[in-house]
Scaffold this motif. Structure first.
Motif, PDB file in Angstrom:
ATOM      1  N   SER A 299       0.877  -1.174   0.000  1.00  0.00           N
ATOM      2  CA  SER A 299       0.000   0.000   0.000  1.00  0.00           C
ATOM      3  C   SER A 299       0.914   1.223   0.000  1.00  0.00           C
ATOM      4  O   SER A 299       2.045   1.156  -0.450  1.00  0.00           O
ATOM      5  CB  SER A 299      -0.943  -0.023   1.202  1.00  0.00           C
ATOM      6  OG  SER A 299      -0.219   0.154   2.410  1.00  0.00           O
ATOM      7  N   GLY A 300       0.430   2.362   0.492  1.00  0.00           N
ATOM      8  CA  GLY A 300       1.309   3.510   0.632  1.00  0.00           C
ATOM      9  C   GLY A 300       0.989   4.687  -0.266  1.00  0.00           C
ATOM     10  O   GLY A 300       1.695   5.698  -0.228  1.00  0.00           O
TER      11      GLY A 300
ATOM     12  N   GLU B 293      -5.871   3.419   2.469  1.00  0.00           N
ATOM     13  CA  GLU B 293      -4.872   2.368   2.663  1.00  0.00           C
ATOM     14  C   GLU B 293      -5.527   0.988   2.744  1.00  0.00           C
ATOM     15  O   GLU B 293      -5.052   0.017   2.152  1.00  0.00           O
ATOM     16  CB  GLU B 293      -4.059   2.651   3.936  1.00  0.00           C
ATOM     17  CG  GLU B 293      -3.068   3.775   3.807  1.00  0.00           C
ATOM     18  CD  GLU B 293      -1.898   3.420   2.910  1.00  0.00           C
ATOM     19  OE1 GLU B 293      -1.207   2.423   3.185  1.00  0.00           O
ATOM     20  OE2 GLU B 293      -1.676   4.137   1.912  1.00  0.00           O
TER      21      GLU B 293
ATOM     22  N   PHE C 272       1.834  -3.382   4.318  1.00  0.00           N
ATOM     23  CA  PHE C 272       1.278  -2.081   4.692  1.00  0.00           C
ATOM     24  C   PHE C 272       2.400  -1.047   4.735  1.00  0.00           C
ATOM     25  O   PHE C 272       3.351  -1.171   5.502  1.00  0.00           O
ATOM     26  CB  PHE C 272       0.582  -2.164   6.050  1.00  0.00           C
ATOM     27  CG  PHE C 272       0.163  -0.829   6.599  1.00  0.00           C
ATOM     28  CD1 PHE C 272      -0.789  -0.061   5.934  1.00  0.00           C
ATOM     29  CD2 PHE C 272       0.723  -0.330   7.772  1.00  0.00           C
ATOM     30  CE1 PHE C 272      -1.172   1.183   6.433  1.00  0.00           C
ATOM     31  CE2 PHE C 272       0.338   0.894   8.281  1.00  0.00           C
ATOM     32  CZ  PHE C 272      -0.612   1.654   7.604  1.00  0.00           C
TER      33      PHE C 272
ATOM     34  N   GLY D 156       1.938   2.480   5.155  1.00  0.00           N
ATOM     35  CA  GLY D 156       1.322   3.762   5.493  1.00  0.00           C
ATOM     36  C   GLY D 156       2.343   4.870   5.673  1.00  0.00           C
ATOM     37  O   GLY D 156       2.091   6.029   5.334  1.00  0.00           O
TER      38      GLY D 156
ATOM     39  N   MET E 269      -4.402   3.282  11.756  1.00  0.00           N
ATOM     40  CA  MET E 269      -4.320   2.434  10.567  1.00  0.00           C
ATOM     41  C   MET E 269      -3.864   1.016  10.885  1.00  0.00           C
ATOM     42  O   MET E 269      -4.535   0.044  10.552  1.00  0.00           O
ATOM     43  CB  MET E 269      -3.367   3.061   9.537  1.00  0.00           C
ATOM     44  CG  MET E 269      -3.781   4.439   9.045  1.00  0.00           C
ATOM     45  SD  MET E 269      -2.679   4.993   7.713  1.00  0.00           S
ATOM     46  CE  MET E 269      -2.911   6.770   7.821  1.00  0.00           C
TER      47      MET E 269
END
Length: 403
Positions: A142-143, A151, A173, A175, A198
């Motif tokens: 993600s990001g 996200e 992940f 983030g 998150m």
């Protein structure tokens, strides 16, 4: 012994560790047998048990390797950044573009505006290009959402790719990739949101297999990265890190202290970081596509990584801004030509060492009994051809979980 499927008259590059630690695990006159999606046997036909196979495939002397693994991608995203490519051709730097509102934040805007279905549809052609070259496992980060719902949507889209195509998807992940505009001047506040808003939801929904961060001058500090790592560890998630790409922030050493699966990029990696990675068993994932695309001139410290025994993986870093690359075969050639890796290092870098960088060594990356039957069958005369050629795909067949 009963098996579902058997591949005969093959030459194998098993990539399995040898007693001396070197080599591609070459087997002439080889056989691979599978049952229920797993390898029953991979080795010399002369040493194989007697199999009663439901189906036998004659490979006619072709080579079989493990299915290839792309262990670092940003496959899910909205939009593209072709305009920024034009700006770089005119002399703008990556940092200048990012500070002017381009870069990751530009992709954030397009990604936030896309639905999960749109994100999946946009990513599938990129995924299909990898699959067509014998890739059987892809890591997807993600990001580009940089807020909780976006996200989560990215991670759900990444998981959905594994339902749309016969391929293994490992989700990460990320983030802590960039600071979104709504947190301008408050990076600590954003990291607090990553850690407390998150990450707990990502973990509770089982959407991530690992947690990553971008530790860099235009990313996040060592202290901020450490907060993300502590939160991930508390939730039982392994970590990895974008480290030492544009400067030496000592992120690789931090990652190693947290037992990171990998530290990635590493152009500015120093001796202390190498020593820490070697001690921790952290894989060095090198990304020659990004090095090439942004016209970097500082090479990762390949000789020092070799001397320290740090495993080296290779990946596309497929992303819209700095490596819009969907060919792992081209990455093999780039690893050899740009980084001067050997054929053996390149091929291990997209099989055994890539599996290690994803924490999946028990499942994929080598042709060994008990592992997932993920195979790439090649029309080549020797494994070096996979590294030597550019723009040519010699894949004959791709097998995922025995099919």
């Amino acid at each position: 012994m009963r098996c579902d499927r058997m591949w005969t008259d093959a030459r194998l590059a098993t990539m399995a560790p040898s007693p001396g630690g070197a080599g591609l695990g070459i087997v002439e006159g080889g056989v691979v047998a599978s049952r229920d999606g797993r390898i029953l046997y991979a080795g010399a036909a002369a040493d194989a048990p007697s199999f009663d196979a439901n189906e036998t495939i004659a490979c006619e002397g072709r080579w079989i390797t493990p299915g290839l693994i792309d262990g670092h991608t940003h496959l899910i995203h909205g939009g593209d950044r072709a305009h920024e490519f034009e700006l770089r051709l005119q002399g703008a730097s990556y940092e200048e573009i990012a500070r002017a509102g381009g870069g990751i934040v530009s992709t954030m805007t397009a990604t936030r505006a896309a639905s999960e279905e749109q994100l999946v549809a946009a990513a599938l052609p990129r995924l299909d290009a990898l699959i067509a070259e014998g890739v059987t496992t892809v890591e997807v980060k993600s990001g580009y959402g940089l807020e909780r719902e976006a996200e989560l949507r990215m991670l759900r889209a990444a998981r959905a790719l594994g339902h749309c195509r016969p391929v293994g998807i490992a989700t990460t992940f990320l983030g802590a990739h960039a600071l979104p505009p709504e947190y301008a001047g408050d990076a600590d506040g954003y990291i607090e949101a990553v850690c407390t808003q998150m990450l707990p939801t990502v973990a509770a929904e089982g959407l991530a297999d690992a947690v990553d961060a971008f530790c860099e001058g235009i990313g996040f500090t060592i202290a901020q990265t450490e907060r993300v790592f502590a939160a991930a560890t508390a939730l039982g998630l392994p970590v990895k890190l974008h480290a030492e790409q544009l400067s030496n922030r000592h992120g690789a050493a931090l990652a190693a202290r947290h037992g990171a699966l990998s530290a990635d990029h590493l152009e500015f990696l120093d001796a202390a970081g190498i020593a820490a990675m070697a001690q921790a068993g952290t894989v060095a994932t090198l990304l020659p596509g990004a090095y090439y695309f942004v016209r970097e001139t500082k090479l990762p410290p390949i000789d020092a990584l070799r001397a320290a025994g740090v495993p080296i993986a290779l990946a596309t870093d497929c992303n819209p801004g700095t490596s819009p690359l969907t060919s792992l075969l081209l990455v093999l050639n780039m690893g050899a030509t740009l980084f001067r890796l050997t054929v053996e290092e390149c091929l291990l870098g997209v099989t055994r060492h890539a599996a290690q960088a994803l924490g999946l060594s028990a499942e994929i990356g080598t042709l060994e009994a008990g592992k997932s039957c993920d195979l790439a069958i090649w029309d080549i005369e020797r494994p070096a051809e996979l590294v030597y050629r550019m723009g040519y795909n010699p894949l004959h067949a791709r097998i995922w979980r025995g099919h």
